[in-house]
Design a protein around this motif. Structure first.
Motif, PDB file in Angstrom:
ATOM      1  N   VAL A  46     -15.976 -30.303  40.889  1.00 17.68           N
ATOM      2  CA  VAL A  46     -16.232 -31.643  40.362  1.00 17.68           C
ATOM      3  C   VAL A  46     -15.120 -32.599  40.808  1.00 17.68           C
ATOM      4  N   ARG A  47     -14.919 -32.658  42.101  1.00 14.60           N
ATOM      5  CA  ARG A  47     -13.959 -33.563  42.763  1.00 14.60           C
ATOM      6  C   ARG A  47     -12.499 -33.341  42.391  1.00 14.60           C
ATOM      7  N   ARG A  48     -12.183 -32.142  41.947  1.00 18.87           N
ATOM      8  CA  ARG A  48     -10.784 -31.795  41.681  1.00 18.87           C
ATOM      9  C   ARG A  48     -10.625 -30.313  41.988  1.00 18.87           C
ATOM     10  N   PRO A  49      -9.421 -29.869  42.267  1.00 18.03           N
ATOM     11  CA  PRO A  49      -9.243 -28.445  42.550  1.00 18.03           C
ATOM     12  C   PRO A  49      -9.696 -27.586  41.375  1.00 18.03           C
ATOM     13  N   GLY A  50     -10.457 -26.548  41.675  1.00 15.69           N
ATOM     14  CA  GLY A  50     -10.937 -25.645  40.633  1.00 15.69           C
ATOM     15  C   GLY A  50      -9.796 -24.842  40.040  1.00 15.69           C
ATOM     16  N   THR A  51      -9.759 -24.779  38.727  1.00 14.27           N
ATOM     17  CA  THR A  51      -8.727 -24.003  38.062  1.00 14.27           C
ATOM     18  C   THR A  51      -9.300 -22.639  37.686  1.00 14.27           C
ATOM     19  N   ARG A  52      -8.428 -21.781  37.264  1.00 14.38           N
ATOM     20  CA  ARG A  52      -8.840 -20.451  36.847  1.00 14.38           C
ATOM     21  C   ARG A  52      -9.795 -20.530  35.651  1.00 14.38           C
ATOM     22  N   GLN A  53      -9.534 -21.462  34.746  1.00 12.22           N
ATOM     23  CA  GLN A  53     -10.385 -21.616  33.577  1.00 12.22           C
ATOM     24  C   GLN A  53     -11.796 -22.064  33.980  1.00 12.22           C
ATOM     25  N   ASP A  54     -11.899 -22.936  34.990  1.00  8.41           N
ATOM     26  CA  ASP A  54     -13.217 -23.360  35.467  1.00  8.41           C
ATOM     27  C   ASP A  54     -14.022 -22.157  35.953  1.00  8.41           C
ATOM     28  N   TRP A  55     -13.389 -21.327  36.761  1.00  4.98           N
ATOM     29  CA  TRP A  55     -14.099 -20.165  37.317  1.00  4.98           C
ATOM     30  C   TRP A  55     -14.424 -19.152  36.227  1.00  4.98           C
ATOM     31  N   ASN A  56     -13.557 -19.027  35.229  1.00  5.50           N
ATOM     32  CA  ASN A  56     -13.869 -18.127  34.109  1.00  5.50           C
ATOM     33  C   ASN A  56     -15.097 -18.609  33.355  1.00  5.50           C
ATOM     34  N   TRP A  57     -15.190 -19.924  33.128  1.00  5.54           N
ATOM     35  CA  TRP A  57     -16.355 -20.473  32.437  1.00  5.54           C
ATOM     36  C   TRP A  57     -17.627 -20.261  33.259  1.00  5.54           C
ATOM     37  N   ILE A  58     -17.542 -20.483  34.562  1.00  6.93           N
ATOM     38  CA  ILE A  58     -18.711 -20.296  35.428  1.00  6.93           C
ATOM     39  C   ILE A  58     -19.149 -18.830  35.414  1.00  6.93           C
ATOM     40  N   ALA A  59     -18.207 -17.914  35.552  1.00  6.17           N
ATOM     41  CA  ALA A  59     -18.543 -16.491  35.566  1.00  6.17           C
ATOM     42  C   ALA A  59     -19.122 -16.048  34.227  1.00  6.17           C
ATOM     43  N   THR A  60     -18.515 -16.483  33.143  1.00  5.97           N
ATOM     44  CA  THR A  60     -19.007 -16.106  31.807  1.00  5.97           C
ATOM     45  C   THR A  60     -20.396 -16.686  31.558  1.00  5.97           C
ATOM     46  N   PHE A  65     -26.214 -15.928  31.179  1.00  2.53           N
ATOM     47  CA  PHE A  65     -27.526 -16.353  31.656  1.00  2.53           C
ATOM     48  C   PHE A  65     -28.321 -15.164  32.191  1.00  2.53           C
ATOM     49  N   VAL A  66     -27.684 -14.336  33.016  1.00  2.00           N
ATOM     50  CA  VAL A  66     -28.354 -13.143  33.547  1.00  2.00           C
ATOM     51  C   VAL A  66     -28.734 -12.206  32.413  1.00  2.00           C
ATOM     52  N   TRP A  67     -27.859 -12.051  31.451  1.00  2.00           N
ATOM     53  CA  TRP A  67     -28.132 -11.189  30.297  1.00  2.00           C
ATOM     54  C   TRP A  67     -29.379 -11.668  29.555  1.00  2.00           C
ATOM     55  N   VAL A  68     -29.416 -12.955  29.210  1.00  3.23           N
ATOM     56  CA  VAL A  68     -30.531 -13.505  28.438  1.00  3.23           C
ATOM     57  C   VAL A  68     -31.835 -13.407  29.227  1.00  3.23           C
ATOM     58  N   ILE A  69     -31.812 -13.773  30.496  1.00  2.00           N
ATOM     59  CA  ILE A  69     -33.030 -13.719  31.314  1.00  2.00           C
ATOM     60  C   ILE A  69     -33.511 -12.275  31.455  1.00  2.00           C
ATOM     61  N   SER A  70     -32.598 -11.342  31.703  1.00  2.00           N
ATOM     62  CA  SER A  70     -32.985  -9.940  31.854  1.00  2.00           C
ATOM     63  C   SER A  70     -33.592  -9.379  30.577  1.00  2.00           C
ATOM     64  N   VAL A  71     -32.966  -9.662  29.449  1.00  2.00           N
ATOM     65  CA  VAL A  71     -33.497  -9.161  28.178  1.00  2.00           C
ATOM     66  C   VAL A  71     -34.829  -9.832  27.857  1.00  2.00           C
ATOM     67  N   ALA A  72     -34.973 -11.106  28.192  1.00  2.00           N
ATOM     68  CA  ALA A  72     -36.248 -11.788  27.955  1.00  2.00           C
ATOM     69  C   ALA A  72     -37.363 -11.175  28.800  1.00  2.00           C
ATOM     70  N   VAL A  73     -37.072 -10.877  30.064  1.00  2.00           N
ATOM     71  CA  VAL A  73     -38.074 -10.254  30.937  1.00  2.00           C
ATOM     72  C   VAL A  73     -38.438  -8.872  30.410  1.00  2.00           C
ATOM     73  N   VAL A  74     -37.425  -8.098  30.024  1.00  2.00           N
ATOM     74  CA  VAL A  74     -37.697  -6.763  29.477  1.00  2.00           C
ATOM     75  C   VAL A  74     -38.504  -6.875  28.184  1.00  2.00           C
ATOM     76  N   SER A  75     -38.201  -7.858  27.347  1.00  2.00           N
ATOM     77  CA  SER A  75     -38.932  -8.044  26.087  1.00  2.00           C
ATOM     78  C   SER A  75     -40.394  -8.408  26.338  1.00  2.00           C
ATOM     79  N   ILE A  76     -40.631  -9.228  27.340  1.00  2.00           N
ATOM     80  CA  ILE A  76     -42.011  -9.587  27.664  1.00  2.00           C
ATOM     81  C   ILE A  76     -42.749  -8.382  28.237  1.00  2.00           C
ATOM     82  N   TRP A  77     -42.067  -7.648  29.105  1.00  2.00           N
ATOM     83  CA  TRP A  77     -42.688  -6.518  29.775  1.00  2.00           C
ATOM     84  C   TRP A  77     -42.932  -5.360  28.806  1.00  2.00           C
TER      85      TRP A  77
END
Length: 141
Positions: A46-60, A65-77
């Motif tokens: 976002v137009r500034r050098p990425g900090t470690r906290q930024d990347w931690n938030w993105i990874a988390t 997101f992957v967790w919720v989508i995967s569990v939702a797909v499994v729940s539907i299936w």
């Protein structure tokens, strides 16, 4: 198939580690250049050098997101597997945290063993991790 993948992952990690150790020991000018290159890399966020906290938030956020989508797909299936999917993700999360924690300790140990130079230290740690993967594959087989 899985044994072959584990073999090549261990071999690749070990080779990269040994390459870094070789650069540290026999090519000091290149080692210093690689160290400076890694220190200067800054990703823009976002137009500034990425900090470690930024990347931690993105990874988390991505992981949740992957967790919720995967569990939702499994729940539907298969609705009865929803609870099992959540337990599996929880166990995987604990395992992932453990791996990250151990990796941080190994990197610190590598920097200490590399006498302060991160290139040789991280190379040593990667070589040890690759060697451990190959030895564990031999023990399991």
């Amino acid at each position: 198939m899985a044994d072959n993948v584990i073999h090549w992952v261990g071999f690749t990690i070990q080779t990269i580690g040994l390459l870094l150790v070789t650069i540290e020991l026999y090519l000091p000018k290149l080692s210093e250049s690689v160290k400076v290159f890694f220190e200067r890399i800054q990703f823009q966020f976002v137009r500034r050098p990425g900090t470690r906290q930024d990347w931690n938030w993105i990874a988390t956020g991505s992981y949740i997101f992957v967790w919720v989508i995967s569990v939702a797909v499994v729940s539907i299936w298969e609705p009865s597997m929803s609870f099992i999917a959540n337990i599996a993700f929880t166990i995987f999360t604990v395992f992932l945290w453990l791996i990250i924690y151990i990796s941080k300790i190994f990197v610190r140990l590598g920097v200490v063993l590399g006498r302060g130079n991160a290139i040789g230290g991280v190379g040593l740690v990667l070589a040890l991790i690759g060697f451990t993967i190959e030895v564990s594959k031999m023990v399991i087989a």
